[in-house]
Scaffold this motif. Structure first.
Motif, PDB file in Angstrom:
ATOM      1  N   MET A   1       7.016 127.309 -16.180  1.00 39.14           N
ATOM      2  CA  MET A   1       7.897 127.283 -17.344  1.00 39.14           C
ATOM      3  C   MET A   1       9.113 128.181 -17.116  1.00 39.14           C
ATOM      4  SD  MET A   1       5.097 127.544 -20.456  1.00 39.14           S
ATOM      5  CE  MET A   1       6.400 128.003 -21.604  1.00 39.14           C
ATOM      6  N   ALA A   2       8.862 129.371 -16.571  1.00 38.99           N
ATOM      7  CA  ALA A   2       9.959 130.293 -16.293  1.00 38.99           C
ATOM      8  C   ALA A   2      10.907 129.709 -15.252  1.00 38.99           C
ATOM      9  CB  ALA A   2       9.398 131.637 -15.818  1.00 38.99           C
ATOM     10  N   GLN A   3      10.333 129.157 -14.212  1.00 40.36           N
ATOM     11  CA  GLN A   3      11.152 128.551 -13.161  1.00 40.36           C
ATOM     12  C   GLN A   3      12.033 127.442 -13.736  1.00 40.36           C
ATOM     13  OE1 GLN A   3       9.373 125.906  -9.998  1.00 40.36           O
ATOM     14  NE2 GLN A   3       9.852 127.660  -8.678  1.00 40.36           N
ATOM     15  N   ASP A   4      11.466 126.622 -14.612  1.00 40.61           N
ATOM     16  CA  ASP A   4      12.231 125.528 -15.216  1.00 40.61           C
ATOM     17  C   ASP A   4      13.376 126.036 -16.095  1.00 40.61           C
ATOM     18  OD1 ASP A   4      10.567 123.729 -13.972  1.00 40.61           O
ATOM     19  OD2 ASP A   4       9.338 123.322 -15.735  1.00 40.61           O
ATOM     20  N   LYS A   5      13.226 127.245 -16.630  1.00 34.14           N
ATOM     21  CA  LYS A   5      14.278 127.845 -17.455  1.00 34.14           C
ATOM     22  C   LYS A   5      15.242 128.690 -16.639  1.00 34.14           C
ATOM     23  CE  LYS A   5      13.623 129.354 -21.583  1.00 34.14           C
ATOM     24  NZ  LYS A   5      13.194 130.048 -22.826  1.00 34.14           N
ATOM     25  N   GLY A   6      15.027 128.752 -15.315  1.00 29.01           N
ATOM     26  CA  GLY A   6      15.910 129.524 -14.457  1.00 29.01           C
ATOM     27  C   GLY A   6      15.643 131.020 -14.479  1.00 29.01           C
ATOM     28  N   ILE A   7      14.454 131.415 -14.910  1.00 32.77           N
ATOM     29  CA  ILE A   7      14.099 132.837 -14.947  1.00 32.77           C
ATOM     30  C   ILE A   7      13.431 133.229 -13.632  1.00 32.77           C
ATOM     31  CG2 ILE A   7      12.667 134.582 -16.089  1.00 32.77           C
ATOM     32  CD1 ILE A   7      12.828 132.880 -18.642  1.00 32.77           C
ATOM     33  N   PRO A   8      13.984 134.181 -12.886  1.00 37.56           N
ATOM     34  CA  PRO A   8      13.340 134.614 -11.636  1.00 37.56           C
ATOM     35  C   PRO A   8      11.955 135.207 -11.920  1.00 37.56           C
ATOM     36  CG  PRO A   8      15.593 135.454 -11.789  1.00 37.56           C
ATOM     37  CD  PRO A   8      15.249 134.898 -13.135  1.00 37.56           C
ATOM     38  N   VAL A   9      11.015 134.902 -11.037  1.00 40.88           N
ATOM     39  CA  VAL A   9       9.636 135.382 -11.206  1.00 40.88           C
ATOM     40  C   VAL A   9       9.156 136.030  -9.915  1.00 40.88           C
ATOM     41  CG1 VAL A   9       7.253 134.751 -11.743  1.00 40.88           C
ATOM     42  CG2 VAL A   9       9.142 133.530 -12.851  1.00 40.88           C
ATOM     43  N   VAL A  10       8.502 137.162 -10.047  1.00 40.15           N
ATOM     44  CA  VAL A  10       7.814 137.789  -8.914  1.00 40.15           C
ATOM     45  C   VAL A  10       6.402 138.135  -9.373  1.00 40.15           C
ATOM     46  CG1 VAL A  10       9.983 138.746  -8.063  1.00 40.15           C
ATOM     47  CG2 VAL A  10       8.468 140.177  -9.437  1.00 40.15           C
ATOM     48  N   THR A  11       5.489 138.277  -8.429  1.00 34.98           N
ATOM     49  CA  THR A  11       4.154 138.771  -8.741  1.00 34.98           C
ATOM     50  C   THR A  11       3.998 140.167  -8.150  1.00 34.98           C
ATOM     51  OG1 THR A  11       3.258 137.654  -6.785  1.00 34.98           O
ATOM     52  CG2 THR A  11       3.074 136.498  -8.889  1.00 34.98           C
ATOM     53  N   PHE A  12       3.154 140.974  -8.803  1.00 34.95           N
ATOM     54  CA  PHE A  12       2.853 142.306  -8.286  1.00 34.95           C
ATOM     55  C   PHE A  12       1.366 142.565  -8.477  1.00 34.95           C
ATOM     56  CE2 PHE A  12       3.760 142.929 -12.767  1.00 34.95           C
ATOM     57  CZ  PHE A  12       2.842 143.881 -13.188  1.00 34.95           C
ATOM     58  N   ASP A  13       0.793 143.352  -7.633  1.00 39.65           N
ATOM     59  CA  ASP A  13      -0.622 143.746  -7.661  1.00 39.65           C
ATOM     60  C   ASP A  13      -1.563 142.568  -7.399  1.00 39.65           C
ATOM     61  OD1 ASP A  13      -2.924 145.516  -8.174  1.00 39.65           O
ATOM     62  OD2 ASP A  13      -3.126 144.318  -9.990  1.00 39.65           O
ATOM     63  N   THR A  14      -1.462 141.511  -8.193  1.00 40.38           N
ATOM     64  CA  THR A  14      -2.334 140.343  -8.036  1.00 40.38           C
ATOM     65  C   THR A  14      -1.487 139.090  -7.941  1.00 40.38           C
ATOM     66  OG1 THR A  14      -4.015 141.439  -9.380  1.00 40.38           O
ATOM     67  CG2 THR A  14      -4.305 139.091  -8.971  1.00 40.38           C
ATOM     68  N   ASP A  15      -1.600 138.381  -6.829  1.00 35.31           N
ATOM     69  CA  ASP A  15      -0.771 137.212  -6.573  1.00 35.31           C
ATOM     70  C   ASP A  15      -1.420 135.956  -7.149  1.00 35.31           C
ATOM     71  OD1 ASP A  15       1.421 135.858  -5.608  1.00 35.31           O
ATOM     72  OD2 ASP A  15       0.889 136.047  -3.488  1.00 35.31           O
TER      73      ASP A  15
END
Length: 337
Positions: free
Chosen positions: A107-121
């Protein structure tokens, strides 16, 4: 004992539980939201501190740090969805339920919001939904835990592993690293439950999973020791049981002679405040710590680059630290941040 937490984190969750929204960022700021798995955990406050320090350094960023007070995968997913709906400038998640969180990341990707994961992928098949993973190499972390056992127990024995949530990819990787190292096999061979490989066996009822419940974790230590009086090694991939120091001491002090002789070897993940006096007293032999402050800090810095159109490395490793009874109350944990 209740684990360390920050007032800011507690107030954020209280507001959400009351049906209120999290504090809005200043109009001129980019709001980066970090969604952790559980706030009632000593691992959480340093992440928030790193998040806030990085935001302050950048000057035009607000760190919004959220998570369920107790471990609740559905609530964590809902918090992440709320931030996407709000339209934050960047999102960092520690995925308690990787598949469910992947849907929010899409959903974030579709809205153009950058996403990263931390601690747990997330799972490997969903890695394309985030720009980078920031944290510990969890398989290597498991190897490090097991290597400390092997330093004293070269001929094998019985080992019980304690983990948190069964679905957490980071914890599964640590357990796998422990099993492969004790079994003497490479990662591509992948040892399952130890049943005599390289002399190592997991007794009935092990591994034990506490779902990030500190009280349960301490009780599990007591139960494992009671049910397996000749256990050779106990390896916890996180510090849960030691966050309840009095209950942990009650379980382990009767075994002090076995601990002193290393007839029983105990290795814990993490090296937070409540754990270090226990290590100094010889109630564990090694504590291997991570760098949660750096996870929070580097997550904000990565999101800053991504919102500016810059690239980041696909894996930002934050490192570990081995602590012993000798340095538990002196240098241990002092270099992590």
């Amino acid at each position: 004992m209740q684990p360390v937490r920050t007032l800011t984190a507690a107030l954020s969750v209280a507001c959400l539980a009351a049906g209120l929204t999290a504090p809005q960022a200043n109009a001129a700021d980019r709001e980066f939201a970090l969604i952790f798995k559980v706030l009632n955990n000593a691992f959480s406050p340093p992440i928030q501190q790193g998040c806030e320090a990085a935001a302050k350094k950048l000057g035009d960023v607000t760190c919004t740090y959220l998570g369920p007070t107790e471990y609740d995968e559905a609530k964590q997913v809902q918090l992440a969805q709320d931030m996407v709906t709000r339209g934050v400038a960047g999102l960092g998640v520690s995925a308690g339920n990787p598949k469910a969180m992947a849907r929010i990341m899409k959903m974030a990707q579709d809205k153009g919001i950058p996403v990263v994961t931390f601690d747990t992928d997330v799972l490997p098949e969903d890695a394309g939904l985030r720009s980078t993973y920031i944290g510990t190499d969890n398989y290597e972390f498991g190897i490090a835990l097991a290597q400390k056992v092997l330093e004293s127990k070269k001929d094998g024995g019985t080992v019980c592993i304690q983990s948190g949530a069964p679905a957490s990819e980071n914890l599964k990787a640590r357990v796998q690293g422990i099993r492969d190292t004790l079994a003497g096999v490479t990662k591509d061979k992948g040892a399952e439950k130890l049943t005599g490989q390289n002399g190592w066996t997991e007794p009935a009822g092990c591994p034990v999973y506490n779902n990030d419940d500190i009280t349960l974790a301490a009780q599990q230590v007591r139960d494992v020791m009671t049910n397996n009086p000749e256990l050779s090694a106990f390896v916890a991939v996180g510090g849960w049981a030691q966050y309840a120091p009095q209950a942990y001491k009650q379980a382990m002090e009767p075994l002090k002679a076995r601990l002193d002789s290393k007839d029983l070897v105990v290795v814990f993940g993490d090296n937070f405040g409540p754990q270090l006096p226990l290590l100094a007293e010889g109630l564990s032999h090694y504590n291997i710590g991570q760098r949660p402050y750096d996870m929070g800090y580097e997550t904000i810095m990565a999101l800053d680059k991504l919102t500016k159109g810059e690239k980041v490395e696909p894996f930002i490793k934050t490192g570990t630290e081995v602590c012993t009874p000798e340095d538990a109350l002196t240098t241990c944990g002092k270099t992590a941040n």
